[in-house]
Design an enzyme around this catalytic site. Structure first.
Site, PDB file in Angstrom:
ATOM      1  N   GLN A 237       0.833  -1.209   0.000  1.00  0.00           N
ATOM      2  CA  GLN A 237       0.000   0.000   0.000  1.00  0.00           C
ATOM      3  C   GLN A 237       0.868   1.260   0.000  1.00  0.00           C
ATOM      4  OE1 GLN A 237      -3.132  -2.024   3.011  1.00  0.00           O
ATOM      5  NE2 GLN A 237      -3.525   0.135   2.688  1.00  0.00           N
ATOM      6  N   ARG A 384      -9.313  -0.179   7.350  1.00  0.00           N
ATOM      7  CA  ARG A 384     -10.291   0.710   6.729  1.00  0.00           C
ATOM      8  C   ARG A 384     -10.684   1.840   7.677  1.00  0.00           C
ATOM      9  NH1 ARG A 384     -14.178  -1.290   2.071  1.00  0.00           N
ATOM     10  NH2 ARG A 384     -14.621   0.731   1.180  1.00  0.00           N
ATOM     11  N   CYS A 385      -9.684   2.470   8.239  1.00  0.00           N
ATOM     12  CA  CYS A 385      -9.942   3.641   9.054  1.00  0.00           C
ATOM     13  C   CYS A 385      -8.637   4.400   9.183  1.00  0.00           C
ATOM     14  CB  CYS A 385     -10.475   3.285  10.429  1.00  0.00           C
ATOM     15  SG  CYS A 385      -9.232   2.734  11.597  1.00  0.00           S
ATOM     16  N   GLU A 760     -13.016   5.136   4.129  1.00  0.00           N
ATOM     17  CA  GLU A 760     -13.041   4.521   5.463  1.00  0.00           C
ATOM     18  C   GLU A 760     -14.351   4.781   6.199  1.00  0.00           C
ATOM     19  OE1 GLU A 760     -10.243   3.136   5.489  1.00  0.00           O
ATOM     20  OE2 GLU A 760      -8.851   4.408   4.417  1.00  0.00           O
TER      21      GLU A 760
HETATM   22  O1  CDP Z   1      -7.123   6.627   0.165  1.00  0.00           O
HETATM   23  P1  CDP Z   1      -8.270   5.869  -0.428  1.00  0.00           P
HETATM   24  O2  CDP Z   1      -8.259   5.806  -1.919  1.00  0.00           O
HETATM   25  O3  CDP Z   1      -8.468   4.523   0.221  1.00  0.00           O
HETATM   26  O4  CDP Z   1      -9.619   6.624   0.024  1.00  0.00           O
HETATM   27  P2  CDP Z   1     -10.360   7.920  -0.521  1.00  0.00           P
HETATM   28  O5  CDP Z   1      -9.423   9.037  -0.706  1.00  0.00           O
HETATM   29  O6  CDP Z   1     -11.497   8.130   0.418  1.00  0.00           O
HETATM   30  O7  CDP Z   1     -10.904   7.531  -1.959  1.00  0.00           O
HETATM   31  C1  CDP Z   1     -11.588   6.336  -2.277  1.00  0.00           C
HETATM   32  C2  CDP Z   1     -12.194   6.495  -3.666  1.00  0.00           C
HETATM   33  O8  CDP Z   1     -13.337   7.364  -3.578  1.00  0.00           O
HETATM   34  C3  CDP Z   1     -11.235   7.128  -4.667  1.00  0.00           C
HETATM   35  O9  CDP Z   1     -11.372   6.564  -5.940  1.00  0.00           O
HETATM   36  C4  CDP Z   1     -11.680   8.571  -4.655  1.00  0.00           C
HETATM   37  O10 CDP Z   1     -11.330   9.283  -5.762  1.00  0.00           O
HETATM   38  C5  CDP Z   1     -13.189   8.470  -4.440  1.00  0.00           C
HETATM   39  N1  CDP Z   1     -13.661   9.706  -3.793  1.00  0.00           N
HETATM   40  C6  CDP Z   1     -14.505  10.574  -4.455  1.00  0.00           C
HETATM   41  O11 CDP Z   1     -14.938  10.274  -5.575  1.00  0.00           O
HETATM   42  N2  CDP Z   1     -14.865  11.766  -3.871  1.00  0.00           N
HETATM   43  C7  CDP Z   1     -14.436  12.093  -2.619  1.00  0.00           C
HETATM   44  N3  CDP Z   1     -14.767  13.248  -2.063  1.00  0.00           N
HETATM   45  C8  CDP Z   1     -13.612  11.191  -1.934  1.00  0.00           C
HETATM   46  C9  CDP Z   1     -13.227  10.005  -2.538  1.00  0.00           C
END
Ligand code: CDP
Length: 806
Positions: A237, A384-385, A760
């Site tokens: 990761q 997942r947090c 998360e």
């Molecule tokens: O770091 P991680 O990718 O696990 O988590 P995240 O930043 O929460 O994003 C997860 C997915 O959700 C990604 O593909 C983001 O682009 C999408 N996302 C989104 O579309 N809009 C947001 N405000 C936050 C996340």
């Protein structure tokens, strides 16, 4: 190229930028089985490694005899701690400032600990030979109970540390003590409790669980003796961190280490840290001169690589009699297993647990956490947090229900009364966190109206009367949870990992024809990054998302980054992407001004082009400007159109949500049916609503698994009794309830596009919501807190304890 016939809105829609439900581009290969995972790799001459593991929870290793294993045809080498000592790799540093045995050195400290590593021509021979390694053990007393860890006479787990009174995070008060860590104001909190009208105190346990990604941890190490270079493919990761730590441990210069994370089948925190398997594969490749693959099986994954939670939180709330919270106090015992290998930012040995005041306006709070060693596997990852926020959210959300019950108030009404109000943002919590933005009352109101909360409570009241009259054996529970996450680690002033400041990066190159590539220091494990980063670029630069390739996971090509976990990709790398775009756009604007023979200030941006103010027919599209950047730049300007941004966020982002769950519990069987689950999430600006919904479905499913059945359980002898999916509940589509999703949008004021993380959130908010629903079902019978997991057996026991079975 100047598509003037289309309106701005039509041109914007064609870009498939932010806000668009763009289909996931990576799925084209995933749904056809064309993903490229570590175990798909086959290199010429590749060998396979497998571990001999300890059957004991705690034992002295008297002797290891590898003769029979080494003699098995096909076995190339057998490595033990003695071999590793010759290259000074018998122990390795952990992410938490501790050290960890790579292979058993004199002792084993938990069941299934790595004892010897067998390298063979194929995986089956390696597995057979691992069984032939003869180890003489002398069993030692075992302790798997964190509450007993610091008692007199408790078996000393870490003999290597027993005389050390200083740990990585301050004084140690017992040989099994790792750290004490506190936040908040003890004096003010104690005083508030002294004069409180009403107080509650509940021991809230969050059992040990496991992220259990479908793809287990694995790697292929290939050492090139001629060049002195190591290439390491793995389920990482955080590939750059693995490269840096790998270099520090192995002394191979960092530029001679190439870390590549290909497609990853789920990580959830499990693939952040470094494992003995990586070290052994590297050493094996150096020793044999051939590539070596190591792939965990399911039992190994569940019982040895990073666990999550194992927090025991004695939580107290003080309140006025009309239901205003005045103080929160929490003492926690954190079971970190045999080595402190928690993945936390260095300054926070208990992660971001002090976010425990949650979404409520507590004037004062005090949190104290003691970390202890036990005979369990190491880990302590943010499953997942974001670094222990899930434990904090569970404690506060359960405690709020217990207090509401004592006050005789409705759980939602009590929350409404205490939620931080919109005008209080930016809000500084009693433990020092600065919440960036929120509109909690609006979210809670929308949630309550959407499920018709009032009507549900009326139905519940009628059912409870019917139950009391003996007309039904079913109880209805309504779970309410309001959570605030803290994601996007992190501001480098607050967060580092092994001294590496937590920022992240994006490098964008726009090619002459107006297509481009974006390379990042994060690494998707299924979150759809290839789709969503391109959407940010599409909106920022006015280029179609389909024209942007997104590449992660190669330390040779990507700029340095801290990786993907704790929902940090959007808050940090999403911001880096937008900022890199803005550098490119600024250069493109100068090129446009030169071409249109106007001053930069006379230009305005319109979706995909710069146009002259007052003369919109005179414009240059970004595609035209990309071509010009390589052919027609103003005198003195460097050609090319690319930029890199390292983004050090000014703050975390604070997504939040209001969840409501309805369950029906059969008191005679304990069978619980989830009738409804409504999840309202606010993650600020929404990049891809479809991906957000998918993230929420996935996170809620994991929350359902945790709340309703998961526990990594050890018996008193240190045997891990839940090391397969026969014993460890992994919900499938059959058990998983239907999810209703909803949203509000409160942008982050400090993020360039206003986005907060989301991946998360459903795990953080989902677990307390399920647990509150089960607890609510029994609350009218005098029950205050039933511990997780709420599987049918334990739910049946809860009913039995209340005398419901006659
Ligand atoms: O770091 P991680 O990718 O696990 O988590 P995240 O930043 O929460 O994003 C997860 C997915 O959700 C990604 O593909 C983001 O682009 C999408 N996302 C989104 O579309 N809009 C947001 N405000 C936050 C996340």
């Amino acid at each position: 190229m100047n598509d003037v016939a289309l309106s701005s809105a039509e041109r914007a829609a064609k870009l498939e930028g932010m806000g668009c439900k763009r289909k996931r581009v990576e799925d084209i290969r995933f749904v056809q089985g064309k993903g490229n995972y570590v175990d798909d790799m086959k290199l010429p001459g590749m060998l396979y490694g497998d571990f001999t593991r300890s059957p004991h929870g705690h034992a002295r290793v008297k002797n290891i005899d590898t003769t029979k294993a080494a003699a098995l045809p096909g076995v190339v080498a057998v490595i033990t701690a003695e071999t590793l000592k010759t290259v000074n790799l018998a122990w390795m540093p952990t992410l938490a400032g501790d050290v960890q045995m790579v292979l058993a050195d004199g002792k084993v400290l938990y069941q299934n600990q790595e004892v010897a590593f067998v390298i063979a021509e194929d995986r089956y021979t390696a597995a057979d030979a691992a069984d032939l390694v003869e180890v003489e053990y002398e069993a030692l007393p075992v302790n798997v109970d964190p509450f007993k860890a610091m008692t007199d006479g408790a078996p000393i787990i870490r003999e290597d540390l027993k005389d050390k009174t200083d740990g990585a995070h301050g004084k140690r008060k017992h040989p099994n003590h790792i750290f004490s860590w506190a936040a908040g104001d003890k004096t003010a909190t104690d005083a508030a409790f002294e004069k409180a009208d009403v107080t509650i105190k509940t021991m809230i346990a969050y059992p040990r669980v496991h992220p259990c990604p479908l793809e287990t941890c694995q790697c292929v190490a290939s050492f090139d003796k001629i060049k002195g270079e190591l290439t390491l493919w793995g389920t990482f990761q955080a590939p750059h961190v693995i490269r840096t730590v790998g270099s520090l441990i192995s002394k191979i210069p960092e530029h001679k280490i190439h870390v590549i994370a290909p497609d990853i089948g789920g990580g959830f925190g499990n693939k952040v840290g470094a494992y003995p398997g990586y070290i052994c594969a590297i050493v094996a490749s150096i020793v044999t001169g051939r590539p070596v693959k190591w792939v965990e099986d399911r039992i190994e994954n569940l019982s040895t690589t990073a666990f999550a939670r194992d927090f025991y939180m004695d939580t107290e709330i003080a309140c006025t009699k009309d239901g205003k919270v005045t103080a929160l106090r929490c003492y926690t015992i954190a079971d970190h297993g045999a080595f402190d290998a928690c993945a936390n930012a260095t300054k926070w040995p208990a992660g971001l647990f002090s976010i425990i005041t949650g979404s409520y306006d507590f004037p004062t709070a005090h949190v104290l956490v003691d970390g202890v060693y036990t005979n369990k596997a190491p880990g302590g990852v943010a499953y997942r947090c974001s670094f222990r926020v899930t434990e904090a959210a569970y404690a506060i959300e359960r405690a709020m229900d217990v207090m509401a019950q004592k006050l005789g108030m409705d759980a939602a009404e009590f929350r409404m009364k205490n939620l931080i109000r919109r005008e209080q943002f930016p809000y500084t919590s009693a433990t020092g966190w600065q919440y960036d933005s929120g509109d909690y009352q609006t979210a809670m109101t929308k949630a309550m109206e959407s499920v018709d909360y009032k009507q549900l409570r009326e139905e519940q009241k009628a059912k409870r009367e019917a139950f009391k009259r003996g007309e039904t054996r079913e109880l209805m529970g309504i779970g309410v949870a309001f959570f605030t996450e803290i994601v996007g680690a992190g501001p480098s002033r607050a967060c580092d990992i092994l001294g590496i400041a937590m920022f992240d990066s994006a490098e964008i190159r726009i090619h002459p024809t107006g297509t481009g590539i974006c390379r990042l220091g994060t690494k998707s494990q299924g979150q759809g990054h290839e789709t969503t980063y391109a959407q940010i670029i599409a909106t920022e630069l006015g280029l179609p998302a389909d024209n942007i390739a997104v590449e992660e996971g190669n330390t040779d090509t990507a700029p340095y980054g801290l990786g993907t976990y704790g929902s940090r990709s959007t808050p940090v790398s999403g911001a880096a992407t937008a900022m890199a775009c803005r550098k490119i756009k600024a250069k493109a604007q100068m090129i446009a001004a030169y071409m249109l023979e106007v001053h930069d200030d006379d230009l305005e941006w319109d979706v995909d082009r710069f146009r002259v103010k007052g003369a919109p027919e005179r414009s240059k599209t970004m595609t035209e400007l990309a071509w010009a950047a390589y052919h027609e730049v103003p005198p003195g300007m460097e050609p090319g159109l690319e930029a890199i941004n390292y983004y050090d966020p000014p703050n975390f982002t604070y997504p939040f949500g209001a969840y409501i769950c309805v369950v029906d519990v059969d008191v005679d069987t304990g069978v619980t049916k989830v009738r409804r689950f409504y999840a309202l999430d606010d993650c600020g600006t929404r990049i891809n609503p479809m991906i957000i919904e998918g993230q929420i479905h996935g996170g809620l499913t994991e929350a359902f698994g945790i709340a309703m059945g998961q526990e990594i359980h050890y018996d008193e002898d240190g045997n891990v009794t839940t090391a397969s999916f026969m014993d460890y509940f992994l919900p499938t589509a059959v058990e998983t309830p239907h999810w209703e999703t909803d949203w509000t949008t409160t942008p982050s004021p400090h993020h360039p596009i206003g986005a907060k993380g989301v991946g998360e959130s459903p795990n953080v908010g989902g677990v307390p919501c399920f647990s509150n629903a089960i607890n609510d079902a029994f609350a009218f019978l005098g029950s205050t807190h039933i511990q997780m997991p709420h599987d049918h057996w334990r739910t049946w026991m809860a009913a039995d304890n209340l005398g419901l079975h006659g």
